[in-house]
Design an enzyme around this catalytic site. Structure first.
Site, PDB file in Angstrom:
ATOM      1  N   CYS A  41       1.080  -1.432   0.098  1.00  0.00           N
ATOM      2  CA  CYS A  41      -0.136  -0.262  -0.195  1.00  0.00           C
ATOM      3  C   CYS A  41       1.190   1.304  -0.185  1.00  0.00           C
ATOM      4  CB  CYS A  41      -0.955  -0.621   1.281  1.00  0.00           C
ATOM      5  SG  CYS A  41      -1.859   1.064   1.651  1.00  0.00           S
ATOM      6  N   CYS A  44      -0.287   3.612   3.074  1.00  0.00           N
ATOM      7  CA  CYS A  44       0.367   3.379   4.100  1.00  0.00           C
ATOM      8  C   CYS A  44       1.928   3.482   4.154  1.00  0.00           C
ATOM      9  CB  CYS A  44       0.821   1.682   3.642  1.00  0.00           C
ATOM     10  SG  CYS A  44      -1.556   0.822   4.481  1.00  0.00           S
TER      11      CYS A  44
END
Length: 117
Positions: A41, A44
């Site tokens: 991600c 993230c």
């Protein structure tokens, strides 16, 4: 490193034992943030250094944990994680609060001060 990674067993002993339909009772001795993330991600990855900074700055006041949703599917399901990153803010009293998406450092610090401290 001030950020710790949690698996199901760590969660059960450090955060809450909610596996058998039990009520939420936080087990920690300081408020906490749990970052539900995935290694693939992009947002993230952008949030990770911000969490590291916050964890270092507030290391005597809060815990910062990370949960890899791909490795800890039961934990992700328990909190109905549908998108990453998702941040769970756990105060000493009361119910935890969920935040979704990347937060700028200033917003994260505001949430720490207003929700956790």
């Amino acid at each position: 490193m001030s950020v710790s990674y949690l698996n199901k067993e760590d969660f059960t002993t450090k955060v809450a034992n909610v596996w058998n339909g039990g009520e939420w009772k936080y087990l920690g001795d300081k408020p906490a943030i749990i970052d539900f993330f995935a290694t693939w991600c992009g947002p993230c990855k952008a949030l990770s250094p911000i969490l590291e900074e916050v964890a270092d700055k507030y290391k005597d006041q809060i815990y910062v944990y990370k949960v890899d949703v791909d490795q800890q599917e039961e934990l992700a399901a328990l909190f109905n994680i549908r998108s990453v990153p998702s941040l769970l803010f756990i105060p000493m009293e009361g119910k935890p609060k969920m935040g979704r998406g990347v937060m700028p450092k200033s917003d994260l610090e505001y949430a720490i001060k207003s929700v956790l401290l």
